[in-house]
Design an enzyme around this catalytic site. Structure first.
Site, PDB file in Angstrom:
ATOM      1  N   LYS A  30       0.850  -1.201   0.000  1.00  0.00           N
ATOM      2  CA  LYS A  30       0.000   0.000   0.000  1.00  0.00           C
ATOM      3  C   LYS A  30       0.868   1.226   0.000  1.00  0.00           C
ATOM      4  O   LYS A  30       2.096   1.143   0.041  1.00  0.00           O
ATOM      5  CB  LYS A  30      -0.992  -0.005   1.147  1.00  0.00           C
ATOM      6  CG  LYS A  30      -0.432   0.003   2.539  1.00  0.00           C
ATOM      7  CD  LYS A  30      -1.509   0.255   3.576  1.00  0.00           C
ATOM      8  CE  LYS A  30      -2.673  -0.724   3.531  1.00  0.00           C
ATOM      9  NZ  LYS A  30      -3.498  -0.712   4.733  1.00  0.00           N
ATOM     10  N   LYS A  88      -7.485  -5.569  -2.720  1.00  0.00           N
ATOM     11  CA  LYS A  88      -8.296  -4.950  -1.658  1.00  0.00           C
ATOM     12  C   LYS A  88      -8.828  -3.601  -2.108  1.00  0.00           C
ATOM     13  O   LYS A  88      -8.066  -2.743  -2.565  1.00  0.00           O
ATOM     14  CB  LYS A  88      -7.438  -4.733  -0.411  1.00  0.00           C
ATOM     15  CG  LYS A  88      -7.171  -5.994   0.390  1.00  0.00           C
ATOM     16  CD  LYS A  88      -6.052  -5.768   1.401  1.00  0.00           C
ATOM     17  CE  LYS A  88      -6.382  -4.700   2.410  1.00  0.00           C
ATOM     18  NZ  LYS A  88      -5.185  -4.409   3.284  1.00  0.00           N
TER      19      LYS A  88
HETATM   20  O1  LIG Z   1      -4.368  -3.696   6.143  1.00  0.00           O
HETATM   21  C1  LIG Z   1      -3.944  -3.339   7.234  1.00  0.00           C
HETATM   22  C2  LIG Z   1      -3.495  -1.958   7.493  1.00  0.00           C
HETATM   23  O2  LIG Z   1      -2.276  -1.704   6.887  1.00  0.00           O
HETATM   24  C3  LIG Z   1      -3.510  -1.617   8.918  1.00  0.00           C
HETATM   25  O3  LIG Z   1      -2.619  -0.581   9.252  1.00  0.00           O
HETATM   26  P1  LIG Z   1      -2.550  -0.131  10.772  1.00  0.00           P
HETATM   27  O4  LIG Z   1      -2.311  -1.364  11.599  1.00  0.00           O
HETATM   28  O5  LIG Z   1      -1.399   0.819  10.857  1.00  0.00           O
HETATM   29  O6  LIG Z   1      -3.848   0.509  11.066  1.00  0.00           O
END
Ligand SMILES: O=C[C@H](O)COP(=O)(O)O
Length: 252
Positions: A30, A88
């Site tokens: 991401k 996703k």
């Molecule tokens: O898909 C999961 C996310 O990257 C969650 O990120 P985070 O744990 O920093 O909220």
């Protein structure tokens, strides 16, 4: 068994994930500076696919998407063509279940026409009330009616509030139940910490997604993913799974 999905922000962090490969199940590409489910570049997905062990599936977020089925379908195709096998989609701009279904149907068709074995994940937001998008408990039905493989929740606003601050464990349990009732996987994320793993395990979550908890200083923006934190997170997941299996009440 609960699968652990870790979200690196680029090739360098993906290499750190590769060092902890035995402790994680899915590498999720991401671009956090473009949003909670910000989409990274196709060439980054490709490089990460090449950098992590072949037996680890690569996931890619397509973005916190608008209600524009054609645009989102093209983006999803870009992600699968680049080597991701979990796609996703964050239904950020969808205000009704019907809009979510329309977007996800287009994504499912675009992805599965190219690669039938790829998994499509419809993601809503636990803090939907803060951004005006579709209700979290509508997401399993959106996944089912669009032919997506999994229903997910994350948080849209990363301000330190966590999944359970917005959707308490009993409501998350209902989310998981609804997803399973239609044969979908249930994935939960949103600044999840080790302390949340007890309830997440007990309610039967299939996939837990994290970034902040495995970054230096717990900081998903300034911190970098640390292999030893991935290992520690996994160890706690395994401990919770074992306690759950033998029926010992977990401490958390
Ligand atoms: O898909 C999961 C996310 O990257 C969650 O990120 P985070 O744990 O920093 O909220």
């Amino acid at each position: 068994m609960v699968l652990l999905l870790i979200s690196p922000d680029g090739v360098e962090e993906a290499l750190d994930c590769a060092k902890a490969a035995e402790h994680l199940d899915i590498v999720d590409v991401k671009k956090p500076d473009e949003g909670s489910l910000g989409a990274n570049f196709p060439w980054v997905i490709r490089e990460i696919r090449d950098a992590v062990p072949a037996d680890k599936p690569v996931s890619a977020t397509v973005g916190d998407v608008p209600y524009k089925p054609g645009t989102v379908a093209q983006a999803a195709l870009g992600a699968v063509v680049s080597g991701a096998t979990y796609i996703k989609v964050g239904l950020y701009g969808c205000t009704t279940p019907e809009q979510g279904i329309e977007v996800m149907r287009a994504v499912v068709r675009a992805v599965k026409d190219h690669r039938p074995d790829a998994l499509v994940v419809a993601s809503g937001y636990a803090d939907a009330h803060r951004i005006g998008c579709v209700n979290p408990l509508a997401v399993p039905d959106i996944a089912a009616r669009s032919g997506a493989d999994a229903a997910m929740l994350d948080t849209a606003i990363k301000d330190g509030t966590r999944l359970f601050d917005h959707v308490p464990p009993d409501v998350c349990a209902e989310f998981v139940r609804l997803a399973h009732a239609s044969g979908r996987l249930a994935a939960l994320a949103g600044s999840v910490k080790q302390a949340d793993l007890g309830p997440l395990t007990r309610i039967g979550t299939d996939i837990v997604g994290v970034r902040g908890a495995v970054c230096e200083g717990g900081d998903r923006n300034a911190g970098r993913i640390q292999p030893h934190l991935v290992a520690a997170f996994r160890a706690e997941m395994d401990r919770q799974a074992q306690e759950h299996a033998v029926g010992v009440p977990a401490v958390n």
